[in-house]
Design an enzyme around this catalytic site. Sequence first.
Site, PDB file in Angstrom:
ATOM      1  N   SER A 192       0.745  -1.431  -0.074  1.00 20.39           N
ATOM      2  CA  SER A 192       0.037   0.158  -0.028  1.00 20.39           C
ATOM      3  C   SER A 192       0.796   1.190  -0.078  1.00 20.39           C
ATOM      4  O   SER A 192       0.353   2.383  -0.254  1.00 20.39           O
ATOM      5  CB  SER A 192      -1.012  -0.002   1.259  1.00 20.39           C
ATOM      6  OG  SER A 192      -0.203  -0.039   2.356  1.00 20.39           O
ATOM      7  N   HIS A 231      -3.223  -3.545  -5.503  1.00 17.33           N
ATOM      8  CA  HIS A 231      -3.720  -3.088  -4.142  1.00 17.33           C
ATOM      9  C   HIS A 231      -5.123  -3.216  -3.599  1.00 17.33           C
ATOM     10  O   HIS A 231      -5.902  -2.452  -4.288  1.00 17.33           O
ATOM     11  CB  HIS A 231      -3.136  -1.433  -4.313  1.00 17.33           C
ATOM     12  CG  HIS A 231      -3.451  -1.006  -2.849  1.00 17.33           C
ATOM     13  ND1 HIS A 231      -3.664   0.472  -2.416  1.00 17.33           N
ATOM     14  CD2 HIS A 231      -3.354  -1.415  -1.472  1.00 17.33           C
ATOM     15  CE1 HIS A 231      -3.811   0.700  -1.245  1.00 17.33           C
ATOM     16  NE2 HIS A 231      -3.551  -0.437  -0.709  1.00 17.33           N
ATOM     17  N   GLU A 239      -6.729  -1.399  -6.864  1.00 15.66           N
ATOM     18  CA  GLU A 239      -5.619  -0.270  -7.715  1.00 15.66           C
ATOM     19  C   GLU A 239      -4.631  -1.262  -8.438  1.00 15.66           C
ATOM     20  O   GLU A 239      -4.303  -2.101  -7.817  1.00 15.66           O
ATOM     21  CB  GLU A 239      -4.931   0.599  -6.746  1.00 15.66           C
ATOM     22  CG  GLU A 239      -5.708   1.610  -6.289  1.00 15.66           C
ATOM     23  CD  GLU A 239      -4.975   2.728  -5.500  1.00 15.66           C
ATOM     24  OE1 GLU A 239      -5.128   3.932  -5.747  1.00 15.66           O
ATOM     25  OE2 GLU A 239      -4.370   2.168  -4.569  1.00 15.66           O
ATOM     26  N   ASN A 244      -4.772   6.229  -1.164  1.00 18.35           N
ATOM     27  CA  ASN A 244      -4.166   6.604   0.133  1.00 18.35           C
ATOM     28  C   ASN A 244      -3.463   8.119  -0.180  1.00 18.35           C
ATOM     29  O   ASN A 244      -3.497   9.023   0.904  1.00 18.35           O
ATOM     30  CB  ASN A 244      -3.025   5.606   0.262  1.00 18.35           C
ATOM     31  CG  ASN A 244      -3.476   4.446   0.957  1.00 18.35           C
ATOM     32  OD1 ASN A 244      -4.510   4.619   1.445  1.00 18.35           O
ATOM     33  ND2 ASN A 244      -2.857   3.461   0.939  1.00 18.35           N
TER      34      ASN A 244
END
Length: 704
Positions: free
Chosen positions: A426, A447, A459, A497
């Site tokens: 991540s 991800h 992702e 993120n």
Amino acid sequence: MTEQQSAFTLSYADNGVAWLKIDVPNEKMNTLQAQFGEQVSKVLEELKGKTDIKGMVVYSGKPDNFVAGADIRMLAACTTAEEAASLAEQGQKLFAELENLPFHTVAAIHGPCLGGGLELALACHSRVCSDDDKTRLGLPEVQLGLLPGSGGTQRLPRLIGVAGALDMILTGKQLRAKKAKKLGVVDEAVPLSILLDVAEKQALKPKPKRQLSLQDRAMGGNSLGRSLVFDQATKKTHDKTRGNYPAADAILDVIKYGLQNGMTKGLAREAKLFGELVMTSESAALRSIFFATTAMKKESGSEAEPRKIGHVGVLGGGLMGGGISHVTASKAGYPVRIKDINNDGILNAMSYNYKLLDKKRKRRIISKAELQKQMQSIAGGIDYTAFDRMDVVIEAVFEDLGLKHLMVKEIEANAKPETIFATNTSSLPIHQIAEAAERPENVVGLHYFSPVEKMPLVEVIPHDGTSEETVATVVALAKKQGKTPIVVGDKAGFYVNRILAPYMNEAAQVLLAGEPIEHLDAALLDFGFPVGPITLLDEVGVDIGAKIMPVLVGELGERFQGPDVFDKLLNDGRKGRKTGKGFYLYNSKKKAVDKSVYKLLGLDPEKKADAEAIAMRCTLMMLNEAARCLDEGVVRSARDGDIGAIFGIGFPPFLGGPFRYMDQLGIKRVVELLTEHADKYGERFKPCQALIDMAEADQSYYTD
Ligand SMILES: C[C@H](O)CC(=O)SCCNC(=O)CCNC(=O)[C@H](O)C(C)(C)COP(=O)(O)OP(=O)(O)OC[C@H]1O[C@@H](n2cnc3c(N)ncnc32)[C@H](O)[C@@H]1OP(=O)(O)O
């Protein structure tokens, strides 16, 4: 038999049963379109003129769907509420005529039977469905910011009772055959092979009289019971929607009104409110999500063709490894082999899978035999046995670059030359992980979000050397796992993120400014996020946040530097929910703010800012970063950025995602707001150049 040519064709059998086939020409999926009105009227006219019909079966000519509802494109094209209301009225009128036919009408349902499709089936006197896994019955209009506009709000409560109907219509849930039978939405659920025979037999029986169940008569059939049911549903709905979804209020209104004032008045109100809802920005945003996800189902993320997958390996049996193995085996249907450094890891992943499957078994979604079969498709061990068969290996080990390098090397040594190494990191850049690879073209980021079996987004992160074929193959794999993949750039934090971090940091700034934790969390809940930012930090883990931040600061700059909160919490043993305490305490049944956290941070909490101001302050940081991501090519389109934020973070769906929301505010206004905030709170709010340029050129992200 004789047949007419149209989307609705009638034929007659010698035993007195008429067969009405729905088969929209040149479409895979049956949907209801305004232009069919005339065809249906003709069919109904013809039927009314017949005296020798004993019953009729309404069925689909498509192999795998009944009717997926009204054509959403047609609704999106409406320019006034009156126009949309008249579409609903047209459906209501035709369905009323269908209901008033003198003989027994039976809907034979296989595949999706949704929205207007179920409303059509509800206008029939009986419903039989196949017990096939493809069969789903529901009124999902609320998910499009709408209400069922062709009689669904009136017929369903009268068929299955108020409580069940409210639940179905307010949530938009789609029922499988067994549940539909249990609730009384269908009369019978039978194997597909005998669906039409059973429907025909039904049609030959006399028309049934509709009767509510005893329990429903007790609860919803009298005005006292009814108001109790409505009070409860209203409270539950408001707790969930916080007033952000006008369709939910309209549904409660229309159902109650129809039960108090009768079907005719109820239908009139249903059409009117339907028309109004079609024009709302909430419905437009929710419809855009449907269009986006439908389009994304067809995209491969790359120019190349995906490679065929036979076996998938998973490295690490932790929470992520457990979830990834589950969606790979149970959803995608690939045999999985898990490798961990010890047997506990394997056992952990196995028991994770077992628990999820057993939940399904208890809900009768799968049988015991199916559970066993699915468990057998997952194996594990502490060495690389059978890894020479793996086509894709997904690693979900600890976030440590040295360890990831070791994994790359071990897979290259133990798997096939073409085996894809997909990393679920991540925070670590994919190109850095690929540095250890002899065949970097096979290395890609994949991800997932936790819990993997629930979160819809993945992702996909190619680094510069990832081959197109690798991208296409993992995109195809993610889709088979039931996910919506977006291909994003290999920069720190990727997309989700990266836009989440500044938002969370700002929430921490608001906290340090002395706002109470509950007030802060409630502000963002009211704005439409599914959880408040402080709760989210506790859920994700304060330690995880603390680990990602330096990566973002290092690569992207000081604007990612959050306030000095994480270290203080970690030094006090507060990692969040997993350790029983973070900002909240988790050891009692009810989660409560741990007041001692204020002391730890040297704060004296007091409500100073209003909720809207707090929400805007945090969200603006996310919007600015999302704009940067698109500008830098981290996301390929505003659409991907919107879907990523909604599916990955829970950005309020009724706003359509950060880009649609910026369009709604107007880019000029976004720049103004950011500038005002920069003056007040600091440089980090400075609008990015892309937004400034767009504002000057008077542009928007979308043109539709
Ligand atoms: C008056 C009424 O009360 C108002 C209404 O009925 S509003 C509509 C309510 N119905 C819905 O919301 C259902 C929407 N559809 C779906 O959820 C899903 O398509 C489904 C579960 C039916 C099938 O999913 P899946 O098998 O993955 O197929 P999916 O790729 O989504 O759809 C196949 C095609 O059907 C189209 N489609 C499905 N339902 C549609 C609809 N209601 N309107 C327009 N197009 C629709 C898709 O756009 C796609 O078209 P394309 O191939 O040309 O792009």
